[in-house]
Design an enzyme around this catalytic site. Structure first.
Site, PDB file in Angstrom:
ATOM      1  CG  HIS A   1      -4.464  13.432   3.980  1.00  0.00           C
ATOM      2  ND1 HIS A   1      -5.265  13.773   3.064  1.00  0.00           N
ATOM      3  CD2 HIS A   1      -4.134  12.285   3.468  1.00  0.00           C
ATOM      4  CE1 HIS A   1      -5.360  12.854   1.998  1.00  0.00           C
ATOM      5  NE2 HIS A   1      -4.504  12.041   2.594  1.00  0.00           N
TER       6      HIS A   1
ATOM      7  CB  CYS B   1      10.900   7.196 -22.551  1.00  0.00           C
ATOM      8  SG  CYS B   1      12.182   6.053 -21.542  1.00  0.00           S
TER       9      CYS B   1
ATOM     10  CB  THR C   1      -0.759   0.035   1.256  1.00  0.00           C
ATOM     11  OG1 THR C   1      -1.725  -1.330   1.270  1.00  0.00           O
ATOM     12  CG2 THR C   1      -1.866   1.183   1.405  1.00  0.00           C
TER      13      THR C   1
ATOM     14  CB  ILE D   1      -2.109  13.790   0.209  1.00  0.00           C
ATOM     15  CG1 ILE D   1      -2.416  13.578  -1.188  1.00  0.00           C
ATOM     16  CG2 ILE D   1      -2.576  14.957   0.927  1.00  0.00           C
ATOM     17  CD1 ILE D   1      -1.825  14.476  -2.130  1.00  0.00           C
TER      18      ILE D   1
ATOM     19  CB  VAL E   1       4.319 -14.702   8.780  1.00  0.00           C
ATOM     20  CG1 VAL E   1       3.758 -15.480  10.062  1.00  0.00           C
ATOM     21  CG2 VAL E   1       5.392 -13.788   9.188  1.00  0.00           C
TER      22      VAL E   1
ATOM     23  CD  GLU F   1      -9.861   3.334   5.954  1.00  0.00           C
ATOM     24  OE1 GLU F   1     -10.382   3.784   5.008  1.00  0.00           O
ATOM     25  OE2 GLU F   1     -10.419   2.808   6.929  1.00  0.00           O
ATOM     26  CB  SER F   2      -6.285   7.798   3.434  1.00  0.00           C
ATOM     27  OG  SER F   2      -6.111   9.032   3.608  1.00  0.00           O
TER      28      SER F   2
ATOM     29  NE  ARG G   1      -8.382   4.722  -0.969  1.00  0.00           N
ATOM     30  CZ  ARG G   1      -8.696   4.418  -2.112  1.00  0.00           C
ATOM     31  NH1 ARG G   1      -9.183   3.325  -2.405  1.00  0.00           N
ATOM     32  NH2 ARG G   1      -8.862   5.618  -2.892  1.00  0.00           N
TER      33      ARG G   1
END
Lengths: 476, 418
Positions: A49, A436, A40, A47, A172, A336-337, A311
């Site tokens: 945040h 490229c 992730t 960002i 694991v 997550e975010s 996420r």
């Protein structure tokens, strides 16, 4: 026997390893992929945040705001790219103004500084390419952008320099609690004994959790697709431009990246397969359609690549960072975010939890700084010449699009926790990240990797683990 | 600061031809900067034959063709610096270069010839959804791996795009023992030369799927296969037509883009249709004393045309250095009309034309039994009938100076049906 074993070398695991390496603890990070930052952490909006989204009082809110405050200083100490470019959250209808007001109030309650609601015209003054439809915007000056690869690598390399071990390409299989109260972690390469386990396994955190804990937990991979555009059009916007958030997330954003590209995305689709980082026609169309609502004439003919990330969405809508009912087994899941922003704060939070289990004795010789791969293209001509005099490989350009020298690529392979794959070199140097997309430089980069690893050019991998165990040798 | 009368950026076929022509015009102080470790450019990896039919009236391989020019460069004693990449050119014609031996250095140029060539359109620009595994290469990257590094990237291959490099690589991979399952082309016609379709696909029974495209790429770490679907008249994939091809290699041959980062950095005006500089009859760009030729100007299908064009650019640059700029003549502006995508040059100043001017362009689609017609001020300047005109073949029209004398204003180049 380790004091702490961290499962997962994403930004959470690496930040935690760095934080714990400040203390007299033996720390090991275990990662199933051949490199850090392979899940992730490598595919997100990048960002930093400001912290107005999360529900006041939640762990997300607290750690986001703290992380946002920590990252500017860390970016200097650890040499990763960061810019505080500010964000605008757009609304397109006067009727949405109360939602924007609510967001602002929540931000204030969370401790975010400088929030301001501006008119559509004022927003267009700040960001001339914004859609004419924008009615109001919430301006958040403390929002920033960061290089997620470099940030994760910086935490990992600094942790390594301070004695943390990294066991890469090791997966694991099961975890046993021993009668002595320690853990036996069985992997595909052997048995690891540890006093404390931190579960930072991202989308797989539920599987790791389930190996130890009786309490149910599911992590749902929520896929986000993105389009990345050429640096030629990176100046289309200077702020990070959000739309009003929905239940599924912060919506499609348009942002410059720290490297000067333009990024549009992500979508938000819950999926089942934890490995499905493919992009879809439908998803990319949604990115184009929704991105176009915010910013006029987005130059989709300048797209250089598309990608998707997963996420790790938990059950609670908040981060779950706690010692489970099994003493010594700590979850850092559902990150997550705003997980990237929060990472250094999550690391402190984890340190405090570890501190309730093990004594924390600060190291006297902790190395607080780390230098990344030199960015040749950013040096002055005098500095460039000095570098070439010392090491002629810096006089040879391998990646033309991003002006990356052979010297940088060799450094990215040679340095501790060095790259073993094309993607690993790319994340450390930007070779192959330009317009490229590695068309010219990949044969040369492959040859350099092959020579360093002592393998054939054809065996060089783009990502993933080598079967013969090449790479992943990160033990201190 | 080192000073040169003429700096040539790139030692491929374009750069070498320009250097030779400039020297033959009597210009002594010429230098070629080449980023690779030898002259020849992309020709060095083009080990197939078919080069030089126009220039040498024989069929050469790419390295052989390049070698003939490199020998000439040596015979004429033209200096060249390899392992040297140009980082920047400014509008004062100061050229910043980098090399392991000399470091970063800025040199002064009386004139500059841009001859950097082109590159391939990458996957990202094609917006193909799916995973991003190992095994997806542009055709030219695969060509370099096979022909220079000696590594065959895979055993079962699908090729998207029927550009010439893709066609050549279909044959090359087959000769290396790989199975090429299909060449998939979005358009209803191939963008490659007819002779390559015959010699590289038909001779090896490799199917060419026109009006099809790759709609999904499968395999997380290593490529496992691709889905191919038919497209409608607007090039949108038709649902339900998807067909799965198991493969470990996907090659992309979906167009070439002139590599004009340097040109942009010094302010050269770029024609969005070609991706190359806007030039006049002398192949001079919008910046005085900066010339462009070969694939950095517009993508050619034959190296012979690159050499011919570049020799004209080299000669014009030599003339500029020795005699300065000649101006004052009537300007003719070339306008691409019906069926014509672009023209090179964009303007013609007749006073600067010695005997004739080449006008090169590509058509926008397939035209049968049609004529190329050029008109200026209501009168016809040129007409040539063709049985077939296709986008994959660059058109080259040569107009004598006397035909242009006295003309001014706009000259339209168009295709008319009969």
């Amino acid at each position: 026997m380790y004091d702490v074993l961290i499962i997962g070398a994403g930004v959470t695991g690496c930040a935690a390893a760095r934080e714990l390496s400040k203390y007299q603890l033996s720390v090991c990070v275990l990662e199933k992929e051949s490199d850090v930052c392979e899940g992730t952490s490598k595919a997100n909006s990048a960002i930093v945040h400001a912290g107005f989204d999360a529900v006041t009082g939640s762990l997300k809110a607290k750690l986001n705001v703290r992380g946002n405050q920590m990252i500017p200083e860390l970016s200097k100490l650890l040499d990763f790219d960061f810019a505080m470019n500010g964000a605008l959250v757009l609304c397109f209808d006067k009727e949405q103004l109360p939602q924007l007001e609510e967001l602002k109030q929540r931000g204030i309650d969370n401790g975010v500084k400088g929030l301001e609601i501006v008119s559509g015209d004022k927003a267009r003054e700040m960001e001339p390419e914004l859609s004419d439809e924008v009615a109001y915007a919430l301006y958040a000056p403390t929002s920033g952008i960061v290089c997620p690869f470099e940030m994760t690598l910086a935490f990992a390399e600094n942790a390594y320099a301070n004695g943390a071990e990294f066991r890469l390409s090791e997966k694991v299989i099961s975890i046993e609690k021993t009668p002595e109260g320690t853990f036996g972690v069985k992997t595909d390469k052997g048995l690891i004994e540890t006093k404390v386990v931190i579960n930072a396994a991202g989308v797989y955190a539920d599987k790791i959790h389930g190996m130890v804990s009786e309490r149910p937990m599911t992590i749902t991979p929520r896929r986000g697709e993105y389009l990345l555009m050429d640096r030629e059009v990176g100046g289309k916007v200077s702020h990070t431009v959000f739309q009003l958030p929905t239940r599924m997330g912060k919506g499609i954003l348009v942002t410059p990246t720290v490297h000067g590209n333009l990024l549009v995305g992500p979508t938000a689709d819950n999926i089942e397969d934890k490995e499905d980082t493919s992009t879809t026609r439908k998803g990319l169309e949604e990115v184009r359609a929704k991105g176009a609502l915010s910013v006029k004439d987005l130059p989709f003919n300048k797209v250089i690549t598309s990608f998707s990330g997963l996420r790790a969405v938990g059950d609670t809508h908040d981060f779950i960072i706690e010692e489970t009912e099994v003493p010594g087994f700590i979850d850092a899941v559902g990150i997550e975010s705003p997980g990237l922003t929060s990472a250094p704060a999550i690391a402190e939070y984890l340190r405090d939890i570890v501190g309730t289990i093990l004594p924390l004795e600060p190291k006297e010789n902790f190395i607080s700084e780390r230098r990344g791969v030199v960015r040749f293209s950013r040096l002055s001509p005098e500095e460039q010449n000095e570098l070439i005099r010392r090491e002629p490989a810096y006089g040879s350009i391998v990646c033309r699009c991003e002006t990356v020298t052979e010297g940088e690529i060799l450094d990215s392979i040679d340095r501790p926790l060095g790259a073993t794959t094309l993607d690993g070199v790319k994340r450390r140097t930007r070779a192959g990240m330009g317009r490229c997309q590695a068309g010219f430089c990949s044969p040369r980069t492959m040859a350099l990797i092959a020579e360093k690893l002592g393998i054939g050019i054809g065996e060089v991998r783009k990502n993933g683990c080598y079967e013969n165990g090449k790479g992943g040798e990160g033990d201190a | 600061m080192r000073e040169f009368d003429l700096v040539i950026v790139g030692g491929g076929p374009a750069g070498m031809a320009a250097a030779i022509a400039a020297r033959e015009k009597g210009l002594e102080n010429v230098v070629i900067f080449e980023r690779d470790h030898s002259l020849g450019g992309i020709l060095n990896q083009c080990i197939h034959n078919g080069f030089g039919l126009h220039t040498f009236k024989e069929e050469l391989t790419g390295p052989e063709y390049a070698y003939r020019y490199a020998v000439k460069v040596d015979e004429l004693g033209i200096p060249y610096e390899t392992g040297t990449m140009v980082l920047d050119i400014n509008d004062k014609r100061e050229v910043t270069i980098i090399s392991p031996g000399r470091g970063v250095e800025t040199v002064k140029a009386g004139a500059v010839v841009l001859a950097m060539g082109c590159r391939e359109r990458p996957r990202g620009a094609l917006n193909i959804p799916g995973f991003r595994p190992k095994g997806v290469y542009t055709a030219g990257t695969a060509q370099k791996l096979v022909n220079i590094e000696g590594v065959v990237p895979g055993r079962s291959v699908v090729i998207l795009g029927s550009g010439d490099i893709g066609l050549i690589m279909a044959r090359r991979m087959t000769l290396e023992g790989a199975k090429v399952k299909a060449v998939v082309e979005l358009m209803p016609y191939s963008s490659g030369l007819k002779r390559n379709i015959v010699q590289c696909l038909e001779d090896y029974d490799i199917p060419l799927m026109l009006s099809h495209t790759v709609v999904d790429i499968r395999g997380k770490d290593k490529l496992e296969g691709v889905y191919v679907a038919a497209v409608d008249s607007k090039n949108v994939p038709i649902e339900g037509t998807e067909e799965y091809f198991e493969c470990d290699t996907l090659l992309l041959s979906c167009g070439l883009l002139p590599e004009n980062e340097l040109s942009r950095s010094c302010g050269v005006v770029i024609d969005p249709r070609t991706g190359g500089a806007v030039v006049n009859e002398s192949l001079e760009t919008s910046i005085e004393g900066v010339f462009a030729c070969g694939n950095v100007l517009h993508v050619h299908d034959l190296v012979d045309f690159v050499s011919e064009e570049s020799a004209r650019a080299g000669a014009a640059a030599a003339d500029f250095v020795k005699n300065g700029r000649r101006t004052g003549g009537e300007q003719i502006k070339l306008i691409p009309g019906n069926g014509v995508r672009y023209t090179v040059p964009g303007t013609v100043d007749v006073t600067n034309v010695e005997q004739e001017v080449h006008i090169r362009f590509r058509v926008t689609g397939v035209f049968r039994n049609s004529s190329i017609v050029m008109t200026c001020g209501g009168s016809e300047v040129f007409r040539r009938r063709s049985r077939i005109l296709v986008p994959s073949e660059m058109q080259d029209v040569v107009i004598k100076k006397e035909k242009l004398e006295g003309l001014s204003g706009e000259m339209t180049v168009e295709i008319r049906g009969e």
